[in-house]
Design a protein around this motif. Structure first.
Motif, PDB file in Angstrom:
ATOM      1  N   UNK A 186       1.176  -1.026  -0.168  1.00  0.00           N
ATOM      2  CA  UNK A 186      -0.214  -0.113   0.228  1.00  0.00           C
ATOM      3  C   UNK A 186       0.574   1.679  -0.039  1.00  0.00           C
ATOM      4  N   UNK A 187      -0.040   2.315  -0.911  1.00  0.00           N
ATOM      5  CA  UNK A 187       1.360   3.221  -1.087  1.00  0.00           C
ATOM      6  C   UNK A 187       1.282   4.638   0.485  1.00  0.00           C
ATOM      7  N   UNK A 188       1.698   5.098   0.570  1.00  0.00           N
ATOM      8  CA  UNK A 188       1.436   5.863   1.936  1.00  0.00           C
ATOM      9  C   UNK A 188       1.925   7.484   1.330  1.00  0.00           C
ATOM     10  N   UNK A 189       1.696   8.259   1.621  1.00  0.00           N
ATOM     11  CA  UNK A 189       1.673   9.925   1.438  1.00  0.00           C
ATOM     12  C   UNK A 189       2.162  10.637   2.713  1.00  0.00           C
ATOM     13  N   UNK A 190       2.171  11.391   2.449  1.00  0.00           N
ATOM     14  CA  UNK A 190       2.772  11.920   3.909  1.00  0.00           C
ATOM     15  C   UNK A 190       2.406  10.903   5.346  1.00  0.00           C
ATOM     16  N   UNK A 191       2.490  10.290   4.991  1.00  0.00           N
ATOM     17  CA  UNK A 191       2.573   9.426   6.591  1.00  0.00           C
ATOM     18  C   UNK A 191       0.129   8.601   6.039  1.00  0.00           C
ATOM     19  N   UNK A 192       0.281   8.762   5.320  1.00  0.00           N
ATOM     20  CA  UNK A 192      -1.289   8.603   5.096  1.00  0.00           C
ATOM     21  C   UNK A 192      -1.455   7.465   4.441  1.00  0.00           C
TER      22      UNK A 192
END
Length: 181
Positions: free
Chosen positions: A16-22
């Protein structure tokens, strides 16, 4: 999201990808379709949203069968489109798998998409505004302070403020046309 956000997202061990911790999974991209590549089991669109370029994949159920998401979509090169999809990770490589695509007819949609992306980013970084931050002070009377003078100066000085009597005078009219002393 934007293409740059997808490119900068980091895959986790659970793919799963994360962007800025989300975690980022379901996405909406708006941009210009640069080209379409037809293959036996999938259709690829190259999309550019001025933050970067990425491929969106639409998989076919059977060989040479048009995907359901593309049945009502008329492709024109360099048209703007809104793409709904998911980010998939396979061996640390990110891919966007499209689930729906529609042509953008009103460019307000494009502006709205980027504004929504910006607001969501600000909320992620700074949090939601508190009620006291949203409360506005009582509006001062016209020309009631130095803030009004600074604003007018920065906007070309269409209105001049006489600080001694706190009355606005018309600065853009002919000489001697002021209303206050």
């Amino acid at each position: 999201v934007t293409v740059r956000m997808v490119m900068n997202s980091q895959p986790r061990p659970d793919d799963i990808c994360e962007f800025d911790g989300d975690p980022v999974n379901d996405i909406i991209l708006c941009g210009r379709l640069l080209r379409r590549v037809e293959e036996p089991m999938r259709t690829q669109f190259e999309i550019n949203d001025n933050t970067g370029t990425f491929y969106v994949l639409f998989y076919h159920k059977g060989e040479n069968q048009v995907p359901t998401a593309l049945r009502n979509f008329q492709y024109d090169q360099f048209c703007y489109a809104k793409v709904y999809g998911n980010i998939r990770v396979f061996k640390e490589e990110k891919a966007i798998v499209g689930t729906h695509i529609k042509k953008i007819e009103k460019f307000d949609e494009l502006t709205n998409h980027f504004l929504s992306t910006y607001v969501a980013h600000c909320i992620r970084k700074k949090g939601v505004l508190k009620p006291r931050e949203l409360a506005m002070e009582a509006a001062p009377s016209v020309g009631a302070g130095a803030g009004m003078t600074a604003m007018n100066d920065s906007m070309g000085g269409g209105m001049q403020v006489d600080q001694s009597s706190r009355q606005a005078t018309g600065g853009g009219g002919p000489a001697g046309a002021s209303t206050g002393d």
